[in-house]
Design a protein around this motif. Structure first.
Motif, PDB file in Angstrom:
ATOM      1  N   ALA A  43      45.621  35.599  82.098  1.00  0.00           N
ATOM      2  CA  ALA A  43      45.782  34.256  81.538  1.00  0.00           C
ATOM      3  C   ALA A  43      46.664  33.374  82.412  1.00  0.00           C
ATOM      4  O   ALA A  43      47.688  33.802  82.928  1.00  0.00           O
ATOM      5  CB  ALA A  43      46.360  34.345  80.131  1.00  0.00           C
ATOM      6  N   ALA A  44      46.209  32.144  82.547  1.00  0.00           N
ATOM      7  CA  ALA A  44      47.012  31.065  83.119  1.00  0.00           C
ATOM      8  C   ALA A  44      46.974  29.976  82.055  1.00  0.00           C
ATOM      9  O   ALA A  44      46.345  28.940  82.217  1.00  0.00           O
ATOM     10  CB  ALA A  44      46.411  30.582  84.427  1.00  0.00           C
ATOM     11  N   PRO A  45      47.601  30.266  80.910  1.00  0.00           N
ATOM     12  CA  PRO A  45      47.351  29.471  79.711  1.00  0.00           C
ATOM     13  C   PRO A  45      47.773  28.010  79.802  1.00  0.00           C
ATOM     14  O   PRO A  45      48.870  27.698  80.249  1.00  0.00           O
ATOM     15  CB  PRO A  45      48.140  30.209  78.630  1.00  0.00           C
ATOM     16  N   LEU A  46      46.843  27.171  79.374  1.00  0.00           N
ATOM     17  CA  LEU A  46      47.111  25.755  79.198  1.00  0.00           C
ATOM     18  C   LEU A  46      47.350  25.530  77.711  1.00  0.00           C
ATOM     19  O   LEU A  46      46.547  25.979  76.878  1.00  0.00           O
ATOM     20  CB  LEU A  46      45.922  24.926  79.677  1.00  0.00           C
ATOM     21  N   PRO A  47      48.459  24.868  77.340  1.00  0.00           N
ATOM     22  CA  PRO A  47      48.807  24.760  75.920  1.00  0.00           C
ATOM     23  C   PRO A  47      47.671  24.278  75.018  1.00  0.00           C
ATOM     24  O   PRO A  47      47.461  24.841  73.938  1.00  0.00           O
ATOM     25  CB  PRO A  47      49.987  23.780  75.922  1.00  0.00           C
ATOM     26  N   LEU A  48      46.913  23.269  75.442  1.00  0.00           N
ATOM     27  CA  LEU A  48      45.828  22.766  74.601  1.00  0.00           C
ATOM     28  C   LEU A  48      44.772  23.843  74.357  1.00  0.00           C
ATOM     29  O   LEU A  48      44.310  24.027  73.223  1.00  0.00           O
ATOM     30  CB  LEU A  48      45.180  21.528  75.227  1.00  0.00           C
ATOM     31  N   LEU A  49      44.392  24.579  75.402  1.00  0.00           N
ATOM     32  CA  LEU A  49      43.385  25.627  75.243  1.00  0.00           C
ATOM     33  C   LEU A  49      43.919  26.803  74.430  1.00  0.00           C
ATOM     34  O   LEU A  49      43.172  27.447  73.699  1.00  0.00           O
ATOM     35  CB  LEU A  49      42.879  26.091  76.608  1.00  0.00           C
ATOM     36  N   VAL A  50      45.200  27.069  74.513  1.00  0.00           N
ATOM     37  CA  VAL A  50      45.805  28.118  73.679  1.00  0.00           C
ATOM     38  C   VAL A  50      45.766  27.701  72.218  1.00  0.00           C
ATOM     39  O   VAL A  50      45.409  28.498  71.338  1.00  0.00           O
ATOM     40  CB  VAL A  50      47.252  28.414  74.134  1.00  0.00           C
TER      41      VAL A  50
END
Length: 199
Positions: A43-50
């Motif tokens: 994961a390279a999480p983007l807050p909106l996608l999380v």
């Protein structure tokens, strides 16, 4: 040849190998878990996608938890709970889980890999389960399946099958059907992605 394909026309060569892989249940179940872990580990999480993906994954976990509390495989035809609306709610839950973690992992390749996974495994799994349930339960299965879609509930149109007398069981869901594994894994993966996002 596996028992899942023995009723199908014989194939040879690569077509046979390809079909056997598509019908292999342990591979399908393992790959769903592997994809959840892979999306989490990379994961390279983007807050909106999380914020979008984790609730979808949790919905999938809850659908699986709910559906597995009604099913006694190959002994009773499950038509209560989520089985009133779709024939394969466990598959629906798996799809939501994988899509949710693909989004939450925020990698460009996540959704294409998930779509390939669904295309590769779920049409044969649905075909086999329907064929098996028809053989085991006959006319009751035919009546139920004629009114109940495979994966997505109908929005309007025909009404779902009337509820029976079976109620949801936590013991059946978690102990007999092993759903506790998906619950723990889903929570652990979501917690890791959340920590990676907001640490």
């Amino acid at each position: 040849m596996s028992h899942r394909t023995e009723d199908l026309p014989p194939l040879s060569g690569l077509a046979h190998v390809f079909r056997e892989l598509r019908y292999h249940e342990a591979s399908r179940q393992s790959f769903a878990v592997i994809l959840m872990v892979l999306y989490t580990a990379t994961a390279a999480p983007l807050p909106l996608l999380v914020v979008i993906g984790v609730p979808i994954a949790f919905l999938g976990m809850l659908v699986r938890l709910y559906a597995s509390g009604f099913i006694v495989k190959n002994q009773e035809l499950a038509t209560d709970g989520p089985y009133r609306f779709v024939r394969h709610p466990l598959y629906t839950g798996n799809i939501l889980l994988v899509v949710g973690f693909a989004l939450a992992g925020s990698r460009w390749w996540g959704l294409p890999v998930a779509l390939f996974f669904f295309w590769f495994y779920y049409p044969p799994a649905i075909e086999y389960e329907d064929r098996k349930l028809q053989r085991i339960f006959g006319a009751p299965w035919e009546e139920w399946s004629a009114r109940t879609p495979a994966l997505l509930p109908r929005l309007g149109g025909s009404r779902p099958v009337a509820a029976g007398d079976r109620s949801w069981s936590l013991t059946v869901s978690t102990v007999r059907n092993g759903e506790i594994v998906f619950v723990v894994l889903c929570i652990a993966c979501a917690a890791w992605i959340g920590w990676q996002t907001w640490r």
